[in-house]
Design a protein around this motif. Structure first.
Motif, PDB file in Angstrom:
ATOM      1  N   ASN A  46      27.892  32.800  37.817  1.00  0.00           N
ATOM      2  CA  ASN A  46      27.770  32.471  36.402  1.00  0.00           C
ATOM      3  C   ASN A  46      26.467  32.936  35.754  1.00  0.00           C
ATOM      4  O   ASN A  46      26.402  34.040  35.253  1.00  0.00           O
ATOM      5  CB  ASN A  46      28.025  30.980  36.180  1.00  0.00           C
ATOM      6  CG  ASN A  46      29.461  30.601  36.520  1.00  0.00           C
ATOM      7  OD1 ASN A  46      29.713  29.704  37.296  1.00  0.00           O
ATOM      8  ND2 ASN A  46      30.426  31.325  35.960  1.00  0.00           N
ATOM      9  N   GLN A  60      23.549  33.806  37.001  1.00  0.00           N
ATOM     10  CA  GLN A  60      23.113  35.010  37.706  1.00  0.00           C
ATOM     11  C   GLN A  60      24.324  35.585  38.437  1.00  0.00           C
ATOM     12  O   GLN A  60      25.002  34.870  39.168  1.00  0.00           O
ATOM     13  CB  GLN A  60      21.987  34.679  38.685  1.00  0.00           C
ATOM     14  CG  GLN A  60      21.455  35.901  39.400  1.00  0.00           C
ATOM     15  CD  GLN A  60      20.136  35.619  40.106  1.00  0.00           C
ATOM     16  OE1 GLN A  60      19.091  35.468  39.491  1.00  0.00           O
ATOM     17  NE2 GLN A  60      20.185  35.525  41.402  1.00  0.00           N
ATOM     18  N   VAL A  61      24.561  36.873  38.221  1.00  0.00           N
ATOM     19  CA  VAL A  61      25.763  37.523  38.743  1.00  0.00           C
ATOM     20  C   VAL A  61      25.358  38.534  39.815  1.00  0.00           C
ATOM     21  O   VAL A  61      24.473  39.357  39.584  1.00  0.00           O
ATOM     22  CB  VAL A  61      26.493  38.265  37.594  1.00  0.00           C
ATOM     23  CG1 VAL A  61      27.722  38.993  38.110  1.00  0.00           C
ATOM     24  CG2 VAL A  61      26.860  37.299  36.469  1.00  0.00           C
ATOM     25  N   PRO A  97      26.242  41.770  41.337  1.00  0.00           N
ATOM     26  CA  PRO A  97      27.156  42.852  40.931  1.00  0.00           C
ATOM     27  C   PRO A  97      27.980  43.429  42.085  1.00  0.00           C
ATOM     28  O   PRO A  97      29.135  43.799  41.886  1.00  0.00           O
ATOM     29  CB  PRO A  97      26.224  43.910  40.328  1.00  0.00           C
ATOM     30  CG  PRO A  97      24.870  43.616  40.891  1.00  0.00           C
ATOM     31  CD  PRO A  97      24.820  42.134  41.136  1.00  0.00           C
ATOM     32  N   MET A 155      30.801  41.114  42.764  1.00  0.00           N
ATOM     33  CA  MET A 155      31.811  41.270  41.698  1.00  0.00           C
ATOM     34  C   MET A 155      32.663  42.512  41.944  1.00  0.00           C
ATOM     35  O   MET A 155      33.874  42.495  41.736  1.00  0.00           O
ATOM     36  CB  MET A 155      31.138  41.371  40.322  1.00  0.00           C
ATOM     37  CG  MET A 155      30.492  40.107  39.851  1.00  0.00           C
ATOM     38  SD  MET A 155      31.648  38.705  39.746  1.00  0.00           S
ATOM     39  CE  MET A 155      30.781  37.524  40.779  1.00  0.00           C
ATOM     40  N   LYS A 156      32.017  43.597  42.364  1.00  0.00           N
ATOM     41  CA  LYS A 156      32.763  44.824  42.667  1.00  0.00           C
ATOM     42  C   LYS A 156      33.766  44.586  43.803  1.00  0.00           C
ATOM     43  O   LYS A 156      34.929  44.986  43.719  1.00  0.00           O
ATOM     44  CB  LYS A 156      31.785  45.941  43.039  1.00  0.00           C
ATOM     45  CG  LYS A 156      32.465  47.262  43.326  1.00  0.00           C
ATOM     46  CD  LYS A 156      31.486  48.343  43.741  1.00  0.00           C
ATOM     47  CE  LYS A 156      32.236  49.602  44.128  1.00  0.00           C
ATOM     48  NZ  LYS A 156      31.331  50.688  44.544  1.00  0.00           N
ATOM     49  N   ILE A 200      34.419  38.134  32.738  1.00  0.00           N
ATOM     50  CA  ILE A 200      34.239  39.543  32.362  1.00  0.00           C
ATOM     51  C   ILE A 200      33.742  40.403  33.527  1.00  0.00           C
ATOM     52  O   ILE A 200      34.283  41.480  33.787  1.00  0.00           O
ATOM     53  CB  ILE A 200      33.274  39.666  31.155  1.00  0.00           C
ATOM     54  CG1 ILE A 200      33.884  38.996  29.912  1.00  0.00           C
ATOM     55  CG2 ILE A 200      32.965  41.135  30.862  1.00  0.00           C
ATOM     56  CD1 ILE A 200      32.953  38.960  28.700  1.00  0.00           C
ATOM     57  N   ALA A 201      32.733  39.927  34.226  1.00  0.00           N
ATOM     58  CA  ALA A 201      32.137  40.748  35.293  1.00  0.00           C
ATOM     59  C   ALA A 201      33.148  41.098  36.401  1.00  0.00           C
ATOM     60  O   ALA A 201      33.309  42.275  36.736  1.00  0.00           O
ATOM     61  CB  ALA A 201      30.891  40.076  35.869  1.00  0.00           C
ATOM     62  N   VAL A 251      36.150  43.433  34.866  1.00  0.00           N
ATOM     63  CA  VAL A 251      35.883  44.829  34.521  1.00  0.00           C
ATOM     64  C   VAL A 251      36.010  45.724  35.764  1.00  0.00           C
ATOM     65  O   VAL A 251      36.408  46.888  35.667  1.00  0.00           O
ATOM     66  CB  VAL A 251      34.509  45.001  33.815  1.00  0.00           C
ATOM     67  CG1 VAL A 251      33.341  44.907  34.773  1.00  0.00           C
ATOM     68  CG2 VAL A 251      34.452  46.329  33.039  1.00  0.00           C
ATOM     69  N   PHE A 252      35.728  45.159  36.944  1.00  0.00           N
ATOM     70  CA  PHE A 252      35.908  45.936  38.177  1.00  0.00           C
ATOM     71  C   PHE A 252      37.392  46.060  38.560  1.00  0.00           C
ATOM     72  O   PHE A 252      37.801  47.073  39.121  1.00  0.00           O
ATOM     73  CB  PHE A 252      35.103  45.317  39.327  1.00  0.00           C
ATOM     74  CG  PHE A 252      33.626  45.574  39.214  1.00  0.00           C
ATOM     75  CD1 PHE A 252      33.111  46.849  39.443  1.00  0.00           C
ATOM     76  CD2 PHE A 252      32.743  44.565  38.877  1.00  0.00           C
ATOM     77  CE1 PHE A 252      31.746  47.095  39.335  1.00  0.00           C
ATOM     78  CE2 PHE A 252      31.375  44.799  38.769  1.00  0.00           C
ATOM     79  CZ  PHE A 252      30.876  46.073  38.995  1.00  0.00           C
TER      80      PHE A 252
END
Lengths: 190, 190
Positions: free
Chosen positions: A27, A29-30, A32, A35-36, A62-63, A66-67
């Motif tokens: 949340n 702090q994401v 990345p 998330m990928k 969103i994060a 988008v992947f």
């Protein structure tokens, strides 16, 4: 998804029987790379489906979404939270969040949604399922079919999972919590 | 970034001298491959800097910022919009948006921000610069240094660019609009 469960165990904070904080990697702090990997996991799970867009509600989804969109080579559509507009050029629906004790509207331009017919819905959390139910009502207005639902963390003991299964949707959650408490930590569903 | 300018020309809608809609590929509907390319562009521009996090404000900046974070191998920190809290465990700041004619607070957990010292700020739009100025005040409270600012679309004729340059920040905008109108379209800054 073992990588995710391990990360929740390491960096998640069980504040009560119902509240899990994942501010360090999902949340506020994401992470990345996580998330990928989550995006690729969802894409692989739903790759067989005919899908022309990924849908999420701002902002937590969103994060990861988008992947998924990148991986499946389709656009991401972000449903906005906001006050209901009486404008003719938007679809709206109302979210009744019992956990957060508030009511809010979600909104999307007709010109965007009318271009899509088969979508995946991606979100960070599933609890009572209110955000999803409101999204479903929004998508119904545009005759959009939900081909699948991807959730990062599901609190299986709350009403969302049962409600969505009853509606017959194909739902895939990466980490399913059967129960939790600050004392005992998390017990996973499977 | 020519790819972006071409896309704005193709899919953007100039509604007035100050309003450009990019709902089809940046806001409501997000083009994930374009976001990835934008993320790589920002990462390459700022790669020499010592940076330990990417910062953005929800929700428009999240999609491009997560790709910058992935590329530079640092976390993404998402500043939330919300009501001011008097809680001791958050930093808050107030955005005065003249264009939208509203005032709102932005907020971030101290436990997240205190872990960072040098950051990049990424956002989708720069107009009056109010969101950035509020962010700067938020980051000041935690003694966080802004090493660079990456903006997708800058309306150079509004006050934000001059204000940020005056403060001495390193700002990089991918598409700079000198002026625009529904009749003449967009005239680029360079």
């Amino acid at each position: 998804m073992q990588l995710l469960k391990d990360r929740i165990k390491k960096d998640g904070m069980v504040l009560s029987d119902t509240i899990l904080k994942v501010d360090k990697f999902i949340n506020q702090q994401v992470d990345p790379l996580l998330m990928k990997k989550i995006g690729i996991e969802f894409a692989n799970r739903f790759r067989g489906k005919k899908v022309d867009a990924i849908m999420t509600i701002e902002a937590g989804g969103i994060a990861p979404a988008v992947f998924v969109a990148l991986e499946l080579n389709v656009p991401l559509v972000v449903i906005k939270k906001g006050k209901s507009k009486t404008a003719n050029d938007v679809y709206t629906s109302t979210v009744k969040s019992f956990t957060k004790n508030k009511v809010y509207d979600i909104v999307i331009n007709k010109s965007i949604l009318d271009k899509h017919s088969n979508v995946l819905f991606i979100d960070d959390f599933l609890a009572e399922g209110n955000a999803f139910i409101a999204t479903q009502k929004l998508l119904e207005q545009a005759n959009v079919t939900i081909e699948g639902i991807g959730i990062i963390i599901e609190k299986s003991f709350q009403a969302g999972r049962a409600q969505i299964e009853e509606l017959g949707y194909d739902i895939y959650s990466l980490a399913r919590i059967r129960e939790m408490s600050p004392e005992t930590g998390i017990i996973w569903e499977d």
